[in-house]
Design a protein around this motif. Structure first.
Motif, PDB file in Angstrom:
ATOM      1  N   LYS A 239      -7.097  -5.519 -10.004  1.00  0.00           N
ATOM      2  CA  LYS A 239      -6.810  -4.636  -8.874  1.00  0.00           C
ATOM      3  C   LYS A 239      -5.314  -4.478  -8.622  1.00  0.00           C
ATOM      4  CE  LYS A 239     -11.080  -3.713  -7.961  1.00  0.00           C
ATOM      5  NZ  LYS A 239     -11.621  -2.345  -8.196  1.00  0.00           N
ATOM      6  N   ASN A 240      -4.483  -5.285  -9.311  1.00  0.00           N
ATOM      7  CA  ASN A 240      -3.022  -5.118  -9.229  1.00  0.00           C
ATOM      8  C   ASN A 240      -2.513  -5.214  -7.795  1.00  0.00           C
ATOM      9  OD1 ASN A 240      -0.506  -4.648 -10.444  1.00  0.00           O
ATOM     10  ND2 ASN A 240      -0.632  -2.447 -10.124  1.00  0.00           N
ATOM     11  N   ILE A 241      -3.110  -6.097  -7.009  1.00  0.00           N
ATOM     12  CA  ILE A 241      -2.828  -6.158  -5.569  1.00  0.00           C
ATOM     13  C   ILE A 241      -1.381  -6.536  -5.280  1.00  0.00           C
ATOM     14  CG2 ILE A 241      -3.562  -7.178  -3.375  1.00  0.00           C
ATOM     15  CD1 ILE A 241      -6.235  -7.811  -4.886  1.00  0.00           C
ATOM     16  N   GLU A 242      -0.788  -7.352  -6.145  1.00  0.00           N
ATOM     17  CA  GLU A 242       0.583  -7.785  -5.885  1.00  0.00           C
ATOM     18  C   GLU A 242       1.568  -6.620  -5.911  1.00  0.00           C
ATOM     19  OE1 GLU A 242       1.855 -12.019  -6.806  1.00  0.00           O
ATOM     20  OE2 GLU A 242       0.462 -11.595  -8.461  1.00  0.00           O
ATOM     21  N   ALA A 243       1.219  -5.550  -6.613  1.00  0.00           N
ATOM     22  CA  ALA A 243       2.086  -4.365  -6.598  1.00  0.00           C
ATOM     23  C   ALA A 243       2.196  -3.815  -5.184  1.00  0.00           C
ATOM     24  CB  ALA A 243       1.534  -3.301  -7.540  1.00  0.00           C
ATOM     25  N   PHE A 244       1.169  -3.999  -4.388  1.00  0.00           N
ATOM     26  CA  PHE A 244       1.186  -3.604  -2.979  1.00  0.00           C
ATOM     27  C   PHE A 244       1.862  -4.666  -2.117  1.00  0.00           C
ATOM     28  CE2 PHE A 244      -1.691  -3.838   0.978  1.00  0.00           C
ATOM     29  CZ  PHE A 244      -0.810  -3.106   1.750  1.00  0.00           C
ATOM     30  N   LEU A 245       1.491  -5.928  -2.319  1.00  0.00           N
ATOM     31  CA  LEU A 245       2.007  -7.004  -1.472  1.00  0.00           C
ATOM     32  C   LEU A 245       3.511  -7.193  -1.611  1.00  0.00           C
ATOM     33  CD1 LEU A 245      -0.879  -9.593  -1.956  1.00  0.00           C
ATOM     34  CD2 LEU A 245      -0.367  -8.261   0.102  1.00  0.00           C
ATOM     35  N   LYS A 246       4.069  -6.835  -2.761  1.00  0.00           N
ATOM     36  CA  LYS A 246       5.507  -7.002  -2.992  1.00  0.00           C
ATOM     37  C   LYS A 246       6.341  -5.890  -2.359  1.00  0.00           C
ATOM     38  CE  LYS A 246       5.108  -9.506  -7.390  1.00  0.00           C
ATOM     39  NZ  LYS A 246       5.325  -9.430  -8.867  1.00  0.00           N
ATOM     40  N   LEU A 247       5.707  -4.825  -1.920  1.00  0.00           N
ATOM     41  CA  LEU A 247       6.447  -3.681  -1.384  1.00  0.00           C
ATOM     42  C   LEU A 247       7.163  -4.032  -0.084  1.00  0.00           C
ATOM     43  CD1 LEU A 247       3.890  -0.760  -1.885  1.00  0.00           C
ATOM     44  CD2 LEU A 247       5.798  -1.404  -3.382  1.00  0.00           C
ATOM     45  N   ASP A 248       8.363  -3.480   0.058  1.00  0.00           N
ATOM     46  CA  ASP A 248       9.115  -3.620   1.305  1.00  0.00           C
ATOM     47  C   ASP A 248       8.703  -2.475   2.232  1.00  0.00           C
ATOM     48  OD1 ASP A 248      10.917  -4.075   3.319  1.00  0.00           O
ATOM     49  OD2 ASP A 248      12.672  -3.364   2.207  1.00  0.00           O
ATOM     50  N   LEU A 249       7.763  -2.764   3.120  1.00  0.00           N
ATOM     51  CA  LEU A 249       7.225  -1.742   4.010  1.00  0.00           C
ATOM     52  C   LEU A 249       7.348  -2.191   5.460  1.00  0.00           C
ATOM     53  CD1 LEU A 249       3.921  -0.871   2.086  1.00  0.00           C
ATOM     54  CD2 LEU A 249       5.954   0.584   2.278  1.00  0.00           C
ATOM     55  N   PRO A 250       7.510  -1.253   6.377  1.00  0.00           N
ATOM     56  CA  PRO A 250       7.530  -1.606   7.804  1.00  0.00           C
ATOM     57  C   PRO A 250       6.115  -1.951   8.277  1.00  0.00           C
ATOM     58  CG  PRO A 250       7.578   0.766   7.538  1.00  0.00           C
ATOM     59  CD  PRO A 250       7.679   0.200   6.158  1.00  0.00           C
ATOM     60  N   GLY A 251       6.005  -2.491   9.473  1.00  0.00           N
ATOM     61  CA  GLY A 251       4.694  -2.718  10.062  1.00  0.00           C
ATOM     62  C   GLY A 251       3.934  -3.874   9.443  1.00  0.00           C
ATOM     63  N   SER A 252       2.655  -3.635   9.117  1.00  0.00           N
ATOM     64  CA  SER A 252       1.757  -4.701   8.675  1.00  0.00           C
ATOM     65  C   SER A 252       0.999  -4.314   7.413  1.00  0.00           C
ATOM     66  CB  SER A 252       0.739  -5.026   9.779  1.00  0.00           C
ATOM     67  OG  SER A 252       1.386  -5.339  10.985  1.00  0.00           O
ATOM     68  N   LYS A 253       0.707  -5.325   6.599  1.00  0.00           N
ATOM     69  CA  LYS A 253      -0.159  -5.166   5.432  1.00  0.00           C
ATOM     70  C   LYS A 253      -1.458  -5.912   5.704  1.00  0.00           C
ATOM     71  CE  LYS A 253       3.820  -5.068   2.321  1.00  0.00           C
ATOM     72  NZ  LYS A 253       4.614  -5.872   1.368  1.00  0.00           N
ATOM     73  N   VAL A 254      -2.582  -5.220   5.539  1.00  0.00           N
ATOM     74  CA  VAL A 254      -3.892  -5.805   5.804  1.00  0.00           C
ATOM     75  C   VAL A 254      -4.716  -5.763   4.520  1.00  0.00           C
ATOM     76  CG1 VAL A 254      -6.054  -5.564   7.096  1.00  0.00           C
ATOM     77  CG2 VAL A 254      -3.855  -5.192   8.238  1.00  0.00           C
ATOM     78  N   ILE A 255      -5.337  -6.908   4.185  1.00  0.00           N
ATOM     79  CA  ILE A 255      -6.138  -7.033   2.970  1.00  0.00           C
ATOM     80  C   ILE A 255      -7.563  -7.377   3.361  1.00  0.00           C
ATOM     81  CG2 ILE A 255      -6.314  -8.147   0.718  1.00  0.00           C
ATOM     82  CD1 ILE A 255      -3.625  -6.776   1.182  1.00  0.00           C
ATOM     83  N   VAL A 256      -8.510  -6.547   2.926  1.00  0.00           N
ATOM     84  CA  VAL A 256      -9.928  -6.803   3.177  1.00  0.00           C
ATOM     85  C   VAL A 256     -10.626  -7.010   1.841  1.00  0.00           C
ATOM     86  CG1 VAL A 256     -12.086  -5.873   4.078  1.00  0.00           C
ATOM     87  CG2 VAL A 256      -9.949  -5.481   5.324  1.00  0.00           C
ATOM     88  N   GLY A 257     -11.325  -8.122   1.710  1.00  0.00           N
ATOM     89  CA  GLY A 257     -12.032  -8.434   0.472  1.00  0.00           C
ATOM     90  C   GLY A 257     -11.849  -9.882   0.100  1.00  0.00           C
ATOM     91  N   ASP A 258     -12.624 -10.331  -0.886  1.00  0.00           N
ATOM     92  CA  ASP A 258     -12.438 -11.683  -1.390  1.00  0.00           C
ATOM     93  C   ASP A 258     -12.481 -11.646  -2.909  1.00  0.00           C
ATOM     94  OD1 ASP A 258     -15.136 -11.376  -2.027  1.00  0.00           O
ATOM     95  OD2 ASP A 258     -15.815 -12.535  -0.313  1.00  0.00           O
ATOM     96  N   GLY A 259     -12.275 -12.800  -3.519  1.00  0.00           N
ATOM     97  CA  GLY A 259     -12.246 -12.863  -4.971  1.00  0.00           C
ATOM     98  C   GLY A 259     -11.437 -14.046  -5.452  1.00  0.00           C
ATOM     99  N   PRO A 260     -11.308 -14.202  -6.753  1.00  0.00           N
ATOM    100  CA  PRO A 260     -10.672 -15.396  -7.318  1.00  0.00           C
ATOM    101  C   PRO A 260      -9.203 -15.570  -6.976  1.00  0.00           C
ATOM    102  CG  PRO A 260     -11.125 -13.767  -9.033  1.00  0.00           C
ATOM    103  CD  PRO A 260     -11.847 -13.309  -7.813  1.00  0.00           C
ATOM    104  N   LEU A 261      -8.503 -14.487  -6.586  1.00  0.00           N
ATOM    105  CA  LEU A 261      -7.074 -14.606  -6.275  1.00  0.00           C
ATOM    106  C   LEU A 261      -6.796 -14.816  -4.791  1.00  0.00           C
ATOM    107  CD1 LEU A 261      -5.393 -11.845  -8.492  1.00  0.00           C
ATOM    108  CD2 LEU A 261      -5.767 -14.258  -9.015  1.00  0.00           C
ATOM    109  N   GLN A 262      -7.830 -14.897  -3.986  1.00  0.00           N
ATOM    110  CA  GLN A 262      -7.637 -14.904  -2.533  1.00  0.00           C
ATOM    111  C   GLN A 262      -6.732 -16.039  -2.070  1.00  0.00           C
ATOM    112  OE1 GLN A 262     -11.258 -14.784  -0.296  1.00  0.00           O
ATOM    113  NE2 GLN A 262     -10.227 -14.676   1.672  1.00  0.00           N
ATOM    114  N   THR A 263      -6.999 -17.259  -2.518  1.00  0.00           N
ATOM    115  CA  THR A 263      -6.221 -18.413  -2.061  1.00  0.00           C
ATOM    116  C   THR A 263      -4.759 -18.298  -2.471  1.00  0.00           C
ATOM    117  OG1 THR A 263      -8.181 -19.828  -2.160  1.00  0.00           O
ATOM    118  CG2 THR A 263      -6.027 -20.922  -2.139  1.00  0.00           C
TER     119      THR A 263
END
Length: 349
Positions: free
Chosen positions: A194-218
């Motif tokens: 899902k390449n989620i870190e490409a989103f989490l690494k972004l410098d964005l204002p406000g808040s980032k919200v993640i919904v879901g679970d899976g092997p990378l959650q922890t």
């Protein structure tokens, strides 16, 4: 009434696009004069998939599958996945000279290559062989059809997806009212593909919200403590979160469609994504999202998109139309017969 057996390795309690698509096929089947039965992991002993325990692998075999087929005696069979159940059903169909269709939901070659040193061309060759016996292979989008055709797949048929516009809609309640705005949302499995870190690494204002679970959650929650990980949500709880967001960010480069894109749009939330298979087909030049190789730029520009426009665009995608395409494909395939030459029926699957 036509009797249709659908064999699938993906089933509840999994929450993914394959399961959701098949559930909606079942919901609309009677309206198209079809009696649908499913052959799923619940019909077999299962083992957890190594490294992804949420997914159960069925201990399926052709003899037992042949027994299920004989008991139901379907007019047609559709194989939804290439896992143990799909493989066993394919063998049973070939042994019984039964015509069947398949569908291509997941870009396994890219997923495998992200985890193991397996050449993508080898994985595509194996998948091509699996699907080559089918009277038709259903794909969700023009982009995916072009990709598979380039790898030698044939008898490709279009089967798009839909969205429940009653559940996923703009709402007055704000489930994320305590978070700083703007709110950038991701919904999906927390897995490497899902390449989620490409989103989490972004410098964005406000808040980032993640919904879901899976092997990378922890690991992701530990590495990105400023992001808000809400775990798995469904139904009204999920719909309220969608409508409370400002932009839906979809960082995947390997999805074949992305039903979550439609859920976000139906909720009035614009999309930011890479210009790849899935977003290119769902968003395209609709103006309901921004596609860019610079995901940060896409996310910020999407803030200016009208929520009303997103909602109107999503209304074009319905599960009833998706079901119509699916059952039309079944009717066409019934007239085609087996795609694999009869001389090759004894060939190991």
């Amino acid at each position: 009434m036509t009797k249709l057996l659908i064999a699938t390795d993906a089933w509840g309690p999994q929450i993914n696009g394959v399961v959701r698509s098949l559930e909606n096929i079942a919901a609309h089947a009677s309206g198209f004069g079809v009696d649908v039965r499913f052959l799923t992991p619940t019909d077999f002993w299962t083992l957890p998939l190594p490294g992804y325990r949420e997914i159960r692998l069925a201990l399926a075999n052709p003899r037992r599958v042949a027994g299920f087929i004989a008991d139901f005696n379907p007019d047609f069979i559709h194989i939804a996945t290439e896992g143990p159940i799909g493989l066993a059903t394919r063998r049973a169909c070939l042994a019984g000279k039964r015509t069947f269709t398949t569908s291509y939901h997941t870009r396994f070659p890219e997923y495998v290559a992200a985890r193991l040193p397996v050449p993508i061309r080898m994985s595509y060759a194996a998948l091509r062989r699996f699907h080559s016996a089918a009277a038709g292979t259903m794909v969700s989008s023009p982009s995916l059809e072009n990709v598979l055709a380039g790898h030698g797949f044939r008898n490709l048929m279009r089967w798009s997806r839909g969205v429940d516009g009653t559940l996923f809609r703009p709402r007055p309640e704000n489930a994320l009212a305590d978070l700083p705005r703007p709110i950038f949302l991701f919904v999906g499995r927390l897995a490497i593909e899902k390449n989620i870190e490409a989103f989490l690494k972004l410098d964005l204002p406000g808040s980032k919200v993640i919904v879901g679970d899976g092997p990378l959650q922890t690991r992701l929650a530990a590495n990105y403590p400023k992001a808000h990980f809400l775990g798995s949500r469904s139904g009204e709880a999920l719909a309220e979160i969608y409508s409370s967001a400002d932009v839906f960010v979809f960082p995947s480069r390997t999805d074949t469609f992305g039903i979550v894109l439609l859920e976000a749009l139906a909720s009035g939330v614009p999309v930011a994504a890479f210009p790849v298979t899935g977003p290119l087909d769902v968003i395209g030049d609709s103006g309901a999202g921004v596609l860019s190789h610079d995901l940060r730029e896409a996310a910020l520009r999407a803030l200016d998109i009208s929520r009303e426009h997103c909602r109107r665009y999503a209304a074009k995608f319905t599960w009833k139309e998706s079901a119509r395409q699916f059952f039309d494909n079944i009717n066409v395939a019934q007239n085609r017969g087996l795609a694999i030459p009869l001389a090759d029926l004894a060939e190991p699957a």
